[in-house]
Design a protein around this motif. Sequence first.
Motif, mmCIF file in Angstrom:
data_model
loop_
_atom_site.group_PDB
_atom_site.id
_atom_site.type_symbol
_atom_site.label_atom_id
_atom_site.label_comp_id
_atom_site.label_asym_id
_atom_site.label_seq_id
_atom_site.Cartn_x
_atom_site.Cartn_y
_atom_site.Cartn_z
ATOM 1 N N GLY A 44 76.201 64.617 37.165
ATOM 2 C CA GLY A 44 75.633 63.633 36.249
ATOM 3 C C GLY A 44 74.516 64.169 35.360
ATOM 4 O O GLY A 44 73.700 63.387 34.873
ATOM 5 N N TYR A 45 74.453 65.470 35.185
ATOM 6 C CA TYR A 45 73.391 66.041 34.342
ATOM 7 C C TYR A 45 74.049 66.730 33.157
ATOM 8 O O TYR A 45 74.770 67.710 33.326
ATOM 9 N N ARG A 98 63.757 53.352 52.755
ATOM 10 C CA ARG A 98 63.878 54.255 51.602
ATOM 11 C C ARG A 98 62.499 54.707 51.132
ATOM 12 O O ARG A 98 62.318 55.853 50.731
ATOM 13 N N GLY A 102 75.362 62.416 40.066
ATOM 14 C CA GLY A 102 74.700 63.196 41.107
ATOM 15 C C GLY A 102 74.461 64.633 40.655
ATOM 16 O O GLY A 102 74.947 65.067 39.602
ATOM 17 N N CYS A 138 77.495 57.274 38.701
ATOM 18 C CA CYS A 138 76.315 57.300 39.577
ATOM 19 C C CYS A 138 75.189 58.087 38.928
ATOM 20 O O CYS A 138 74.898 59.224 39.316
ATOM 21 N N LEU A 139 74.578 57.484 37.912
ATOM 22 C CA LEU A 139 73.537 58.160 37.142
ATOM 23 C C LEU A 139 72.179 57.508 37.342
ATOM 24 O O LEU A 139 71.213 57.891 36.696
ATOM 25 N N GLY A 140 72.096 56.481 38.206
ATOM 26 C CA GLY A 140 70.867 55.691 38.340
ATOM 27 C C GLY A 140 70.792 54.677 37.203
ATOM 28 O O GLY A 140 71.457 54.811 36.183
ATOM 29 N N ARG A 196 58.975 56.672 45.517
ATOM 30 C CA ARG A 196 59.572 55.431 45.000
ATOM 31 C C ARG A 196 58.547 54.303 44.881
ATOM 32 O O ARG A 196 58.877 53.225 44.415
ATOM 33 N N ASP A 201 75.582 60.468 46.716
ATOM 34 C CA ASP A 201 74.717 61.234 47.625
ATOM 35 C C ASP A 201 74.959 60.815 49.077
ATOM 36 O O ASP A 201 74.943 61.640 49.978
ATOM 37 N N LYS A 204 70.638 54.139 33.136
ATOM 38 C CA LYS A 204 71.536 55.078 32.454
ATOM 39 C C LYS A 204 73.011 54.754 32.712
ATOM 40 O O LYS A 204 73.835 54.758 31.795
ATOM 41 N N GLY A 243 74.545 53.920 41.422
ATOM 42 C CA GLY A 243 73.334 54.682 41.758
ATOM 43 C C GLY A 243 73.546 55.899 42.625
ATOM 44 O O GLY A 243 74.339 56.786 42.305
ATOM 45 N N GLY A 244 72.830 55.943 43.745
ATOM 46 C CA GLY A 244 72.852 57.122 44.604
ATOM 47 C C GLY A 244 73.983 57.139 45.625
ATOM 48 O O GLY A 244 73.918 57.886 46.599
ATOM 49 N N ARG A 257 58.279 52.313 41.564
ATOM 50 C CA ARG A 257 59.423 51.433 41.341
ATOM 51 C C ARG A 257 59.347 50.220 42.260
ATOM 52 O O ARG A 257 59.711 49.120 41.899
HETATM 53 N N1 UDP Z 1 71.399 61.068 38.424
HETATM 54 C C1 UDP Z 1 72.311 61.709 37.620
HETATM 55 N N2 UDP Z 1 71.947 62.004 36.342
HETATM 56 C C2 UDP Z 1 70.721 61.718 35.836
HETATM 57 C C3 UDP Z 1 69.797 61.033 36.680
HETATM 58 C C4 UDP Z 1 70.171 60.724 37.977
HETATM 59 O O1 UDP Z 1 73.424 61.989 38.025
HETATM 60 O O2 UDP Z 1 70.469 62.043 34.678
HETATM 61 C C5 UDP Z 1 71.797 60.727 39.787
HETATM 62 C C6 UDP Z 1 70.893 61.273 40.887
HETATM 63 O O3 UDP Z 1 71.251 62.602 41.199
HETATM 64 C C7 UDP Z 1 71.180 60.288 42.008
HETATM 65 C C8 UDP Z 1 71.495 58.986 41.263
HETATM 66 O O4 UDP Z 1 71.737 59.345 39.923
HETATM 67 O O5 UDP Z 1 72.345 60.708 42.681
HETATM 68 C C9 UDP Z 1 70.364 57.963 41.260
HETATM 69 O O6 UDP Z 1 69.961 57.714 42.497
HETATM 70 P P1 UDP Z 1 68.879 56.600 42.803
HETATM 71 O O7 UDP Z 1 68.724 56.585 44.269
HETATM 72 O O8 UDP Z 1 67.682 56.776 41.931
HETATM 73 O O9 UDP Z 1 69.655 55.346 42.267
HETATM 74 P P2 UDP Z 1 69.585 53.873 42.732
HETATM 75 O O10 UDP Z 1 70.738 53.712 43.657
HETATM 76 O O11 UDP Z 1 68.240 53.646 43.373
HETATM 77 O O12 UDP Z 1 69.753 53.188 41.416
#
Ligand code: UDP
Length: 244
Positions: free
Chosen positions: A137-138, A215, A110, A162-164, A222, A192, A167, A188-189, A225
């Motif tokens: 996550g950056y 969503r 996140g 939680c990087l999506g 989105r 958040d 990744k 994932g998210g 996707r």
């Molecule tokens: N995120 C992260 N690092 C990155 C790219 C994304 O931490 O380099 C986080 C982003 O902030 C979000 C989550 O990964 O909190 C991805 O959310 P998304 O809703 O796209 O994921 P999904 O649940 O749909 O796979």
Amino acid sequence: MNTKIDVLGVWVDKVTMDGALERLMEFLEEDAPHAVYTPNSEILMRAYRDEKFRDVLNTAELITPDGIGVVYASKILKDSLSERVGGFDLASRLIEKVSDGSYSLYFFGGKPGVADLAKEKLCETYPDLRVVGTSDGYFDAEKEKRIIADIKEKNPDILFVCLGAPKQEEWIFSHKKELGAKVLMGIGGSLDVFAGVTERAPESFQKMGLEWLYRLAKQPSRIGRMMDLPKFGLTVLFKGKRVK
Ligand code: UDP
């Protein structure tokens, strides 16, 4: 009974939410790392196109069907998954289960501040919950080294990554053996949502299998996707199945 179903080359576990939670609790008792992935239709479509990513997914100790699309697909394949076992829901159940402090957690992912906020909010609800560390996550290569060192030092039982996709799955695959955590979940998210930064779809949408629509309405970007959703259905329709 077959314990897994092949959905476009990914071996999804035939588990209910309760069954998945039980497996996680067993994993926590074992002295080994366990990768847990919760792919939805978009992610399975990506895996269908990308063999390397598919191989990464298939190394997991548990793969649960996130999203109604995957459950419908299993019906087309005539080997039904009984219910969706979404990443956020499974993580919520696990948190509740370990909220007595029996196992420790680390939140990774996140935007800056989100993992801390998720910790704060969850600890308000569960005062005995042991969240031993957080990282956003950056990262570049240098920061990644610091994050890995921090996770090793804090030595959590459970690591939320939680990087999506893809990744988070690739990151877990590359690092799971060195971290010491017993359950590593790519969700994932979810941080958040725990942090209250984004909202879950209302229950009525979830029950009707329309969370994707909610969503999309909230985040029109989105759409690209989401075009994978109909493609996913069609691809499943025209493919056979294997079971094991
Ligand atoms: N995120 C992260 N690092 C990155 C790219 C994304 O931490 O380099 C986080 C982003 O902030 C979000 C989550 O990964 O909190 C991805 O959310 P998304 O809703 O796209 O994921 P999904 O649940 O749909 O796979």
